[in-house]
Design an enzyme around this catalytic site. Sequence first.
Site, mmCIF file in Angstrom:
data_model
loop_
_atom_site.group_PDB
_atom_site.id
_atom_site.type_symbol
_atom_site.label_atom_id
_atom_site.label_comp_id
_atom_site.label_asym_id
_atom_site.label_seq_id
_atom_site.Cartn_x
_atom_site.Cartn_y
_atom_site.Cartn_z
ATOM 1 N N CYS A 33 13.797 10.126 6.686
ATOM 2 C CA CYS A 33 13.817 9.628 8.067
ATOM 3 C C CYS A 33 15.222 9.740 8.662
ATOM 4 O O CYS A 33 15.369 9.906 9.858
ATOM 5 C CB CYS A 33 13.349 8.188 8.088
ATOM 6 S SG CYS A 33 14.157 7.191 6.833
ATOM 7 N N GLY A 55 -4.364 6.044 4.669
ATOM 8 C CA GLY A 55 -3.912 5.211 5.774
ATOM 9 C C GLY A 55 -5.063 4.800 6.667
ATOM 10 O O GLY A 55 -5.168 3.639 7.075
ATOM 11 N N GLY A 60 -5.102 3.961 -1.447
ATOM 12 C CA GLY A 60 -6.095 4.607 -0.589
ATOM 13 C C GLY A 60 -5.395 5.254 0.587
ATOM 14 O O GLY A 60 -4.161 5.263 0.672
ATOM 15 N N LYS A 106 0.843 -1.199 0.000
ATOM 16 C CA LYS A 106 0.000 0.000 0.000
ATOM 17 C C LYS A 106 0.872 1.241 0.000
ATOM 18 O O LYS A 106 1.485 1.599 1.003
ATOM 19 C CB LYS A 106 -0.933 0.052 1.213
ATOM 20 C CG LYS A 106 -1.992 1.146 1.023
ATOM 21 C CD LYS A 106 -2.563 1.706 2.287
ATOM 22 C CE LYS A 106 -1.864 2.902 2.846
ATOM 23 N NZ LYS A 106 -1.841 4.103 1.986
ATOM 24 N N GLU A 146 9.803 0.623 10.478
ATOM 25 C CA GLU A 146 10.856 1.587 10.130
ATOM 26 C C GLU A 146 10.227 2.956 10.294
ATOM 27 O O GLU A 146 9.403 3.368 9.475
ATOM 28 C CB GLU A 146 11.328 1.373 8.679
ATOM 29 C CG GLU A 146 11.949 0.014 8.400
ATOM 30 C CD GLU A 146 13.367 -0.135 8.950
ATOM 31 O OE1 GLU A 146 13.860 0.779 9.639
ATOM 32 O OE2 GLU A 146 13.982 -1.179 8.678
ATOM 33 N N GLY A 206 -5.119 1.444 4.759
ATOM 34 C CA GLY A 206 -4.014 0.976 5.600
ATOM 35 C C GLY A 206 -4.532 0.212 6.804
ATOM 36 O O GLY A 206 -4.042 -0.875 7.148
ATOM 37 N N GLU A 220 10.321 15.507 15.075
ATOM 38 C CA GLU A 220 10.723 15.334 13.673
ATOM 39 C C GLU A 220 9.960 16.353 12.817
ATOM 40 O O GLU A 220 8.740 16.280 12.693
ATOM 41 C CB GLU A 220 10.386 13.909 13.224
ATOM 42 C CG GLU A 220 10.857 13.611 11.823
ATOM 43 C CD GLU A 220 10.432 12.221 11.349
ATOM 44 O OE1 GLU A 220 9.276 11.833 11.578
ATOM 45 O OE2 GLU A 220 11.277 11.542 10.735
#
Length: 498
Positions: A297, A220, A218, A188, A262, A224, A399
């Site tokens: 990231c 999340g 689609g 996805k 991750e 998801g 972040e």
Amino acid sequence: MKTGRRTNAKPNETVERELMLIDGEWTASGDGRFIPVENPAKRGIVIAEVPRAMETDVGHAVKAALKAFESWKRIPPRDRGKLMLKIATDIEAQSEGLAKTLSLETGNAIRTQSRGEIALAVDLFRFYGGVASEQKGETVPLGEQVLCYSRREPIGVVAGIIPWNSPVLLGALKITMALTVGNTLILKPASDAPLAVLKMARICDAHLPKGVLNVVTGSGNECGTMLAKHGGVRKLSFTGSSEAGKTIMAAGAERIVPVTLELGGKSPQIVFPDANDDHVVQSVINAMRFTRQGQSCTAGSRLFLHTSIFDSFMDKLVKKLSSLKIGDPLDETTDVGAIINRIQFEKVCNYVKDGLEQKGSSLVLGGLPPKEGPLAQGYFMEPTIFTHIKNEWRIAREEVFGPVLVAIPWEDEEEAIRMANDSHYGLAAYVYSHDIGKALRAAHTIESGWIQVNQGLGILPGTSYGGFKQSGMGREYSLEGMLDSYTQRKCITVNLQY
Ligand code: NAD
């Protein structure tokens, strides 16, 4: 374009429609609904639409993947590896078209980012195709009358959920690791950047039996979540924010399925006083992923500079960054493209505002984006640096996922490492010094999964990659990452005396 059974939705005349891949067929969603994909360099002009998968679509994909698993898992690993190698050749042949699509939907500059991302995806197919036969077990010496051995077997249907920042690379990673060892996959992509992934899936589809690779599109929250919670999915492999990662882990816990995560990062870069030179300045820029708008990231977004070099290093850094060209991602002269979407753009602006409001902080480059002129035509932001920042402030802890670097001075090594480790993240880190003993001492003490010394490069296949703390669990990109994360061991003990 190969089309499938549920393509009767009324097409939107103005934009291209891409379909999703379920059971070897290119298909719309069950109810014919689509979601728009936008161009961030044009402030969100819609460039295409992709299906908005509903529960029955996810169900079809899982059913197809379960069926395909029965024969795919029996194919010798070497033969699955050969298919990965063939796919690599075809992706390479179509790399320019893929890179253009990738730049259009992500806003990443084609010269500095997208071409390299496609090339790395090709490398991944070659790497995992080449090591396919390493899916080996072990024998256990229990005595002359006993044969005890282990097999590494595939787990079953894997759900791979990926973000928008490096969609082709991360899509290739999930496809190669899951499929090479005999799992089947439902991938996805993020709704902001599904197009290049779907193009890559078309290339894969030409080589794979139906149902081995499925791609559903689609949001999340809808697609998801349905995928993560589906009872037929036996492994969850998620790359994305730490926040969403927690819900994925909870979904895995519900059914006790293995989870690879991750997640996000706020990675430190520590510059020792003997490393005040142009190579390190360029490495700091590379590590901060400024030419990916900081949307990585592994961005080294906290710069710890020794006080003795703080001002002179900062002068060099500002000068070098000021020469980067920001603008149209498809222009060959562009270094830095656009932020992915309006929500992310506003989020980054809010962090900049927050930095400006902190008492004592100092903005030395960039800042809030221009309201007029060519850069105001898209979600463009200049590389931004704050100095006189405290490691406890929000801008140094959270972040940002944008081109915002905070620089913090330090006096002694212990203090620098304490500040570097004072984070709930632990993904990457960068250390710069000519004194390799000192640099390695720091590298061994920093709580991060991947540490680079005297360079700020991207990940390469073979590296064991993954996070400490809330940056994730499990490892990817490497042989052992594939074996440990995508196979399960079975042990067989045989009485030879019978
Ligand atoms: P995100 O977590 O919002 O979304 C990632 C993917 O998960 C998307 O496909 C999204 O649709 C889906 N998703 C979101 N919420 C979900 C839920 N509750 N259930 C199931 N699926 C869900 O992240 P993003 O904004 O797309 O990407 C940026 C984040 O990804 C950053 O935090 C970045 O650090 C992280 N990231 C990590 C790595 C890594 O290797 N560690 C690599 C790239 C990006």
